[in-house]
Design an enzyme around this catalytic site. Sequence first.
Site, PDB file in Angstrom:
ATOM      1  N   ASP A  97     -19.052 -22.853 -47.978  1.00 16.01           N
ATOM      2  CA  ASP A  97     -20.083 -23.549 -48.750  1.00 16.01           C
ATOM      3  C   ASP A  97     -20.045 -25.065 -48.505  1.00 16.01           C
ATOM      4  OD1 ASP A  97     -21.837 -24.114 -51.288  1.00 16.01           O
ATOM      5  OD2 ASP A  97     -21.707 -21.937 -51.136  1.00 16.01           O
ATOM      6  N   HIS A 131     -22.984 -27.461 -54.965  1.00 17.17           N
ATOM      7  CA  HIS A 131     -23.274 -26.046 -54.734  1.00 17.17           C
ATOM      8  C   HIS A 131     -21.995 -25.217 -54.668  1.00 17.17           C
ATOM      9  CE1 HIS A 131     -24.908 -22.509 -52.473  1.00 17.17           C
ATOM     10  NE2 HIS A 131     -25.981 -22.763 -53.200  1.00 17.17           N
ATOM     11  N   ALA A 247     -27.626 -12.550 -44.145  1.00  9.50           N
ATOM     12  CA  ALA A 247     -27.590 -11.409 -45.066  1.00  9.50           C
ATOM     13  C   ALA A 247     -28.116 -10.138 -44.408  1.00  9.50           C
ATOM     14  CB  ALA A 247     -28.405 -11.728 -46.318  1.00  9.50           C
ATOM     15  N   ALA A 252     -22.907  -7.166 -43.268  1.00 12.87           N
ATOM     16  CA  ALA A 252     -23.037  -8.023 -44.444  1.00 12.87           C
ATOM     17  C   ALA A 252     -23.574  -7.208 -45.614  1.00 12.87           C
ATOM     18  CB  ALA A 252     -23.966  -9.198 -44.146  1.00 12.87           C
ATOM     19  N   SER A 300     -27.988 -17.573 -54.265  1.00  5.20           N
ATOM     20  CA  SER A 300     -26.658 -18.170 -54.093  1.00  5.20           C
ATOM     21  C   SER A 300     -25.779 -17.934 -55.309  1.00  5.20           C
ATOM     22  CB  SER A 300     -26.764 -19.681 -53.848  1.00  5.20           C
ATOM     23  OG  SER A 300     -27.105 -19.955 -52.518  1.00  5.20           O
TER      24      SER A 300
END
Length: 343
Positions: A97, A131, A247, A252, A300
């Site tokens: 991140d 974030h 994704a 994933a 997120s």
Amino acid sequence: MKHTFSFLLLLLITLTVGAQIPAPYLEKYQQAEKIVENNIRTGRDFYLDPIEYVAIEPTAAAMEAGNWANAYFGITPDVIKVIQSKAIRAVAVYTHDTGAELVHPALYKVVRNDLGKNFTPEPTKRDQHGHSTHVTGCFAAVDPAGNMLLGTAGALVDINKLIAIPYKVMESNGSGDWGWVAKSLRTATDEGIKLQQQGYFVIHNLSLGGSSDNAELAAAIKRARDAGQAVIVAAGNNGAAQISFPARAPGANCIGALANANGDRASYSNYGPQMYVASPGSGILSCWPDGTYKQNSGTSMAAPDFVGLWAIAASINPTATANQLEWMLANTTRDLYTPGWDQ
């Protein structure tokens, strides 16, 4: 062509999530749009959506309620006691991140800043965006005063069965390159193998995404899964019938966002054939770098909220593999909309 498509996505983001932003924060949202426009011009591979720049000051009621994902998942104080009595395996979560050093009183028990790494050109490891701090808090935060439930895997923190390791793959403006993420994931996979040898289960959280595929990162995801590790990725916030990369990459686990406890899909949440499950993602209360708490919305937030649930399942089922946990969690979720799987 890439930039034209990106600007179209930005317009779509504005149309789908503008209604999600309270009026006092619209100016901040518009400022975030300008940041994203600049990130697009610089040619970065991916960038955080404007909605995820808008950290909202929680009301007293929101602070009392905590992270509503806990209530949605059925994680009550009584259930926490049961979890703690059954937890056996330790779990390590790598957050790829905006920061490799997170400072917050609700995270000091769980975050291993000493193990954090920086894969960006920025000289500091610290989260200067917010974030990463918020994302990590979604699954790992524990209120020092004990007045509210925050991280969905907070039950594991108090019994030393969870560690969070922050890896920085985005700069302070919320943008990054696929190469940084691929290197981060490869490194974390190698470090995670060492932890697996010590009995840990390893999870990777990627609350990021873009429109273009990248073979190097796709290979890194496969490598992590081949090592028996889980890779949880946010679906994207374009409100579109196309899952963002990574994704949609094989291996994933793509997580979409729910808007409320009724199980309604958040209007901004992407959807498509690679969808795994949807998780609470709107108005999520979590940590912020200034030592306070803010609410934020996006896939997120949905991804790490679900990471906490996966961590609990891995801890109380100490011999289960990533593939077995993937099957178990998918087959014990609440079935929304029409019976069976939905996009």
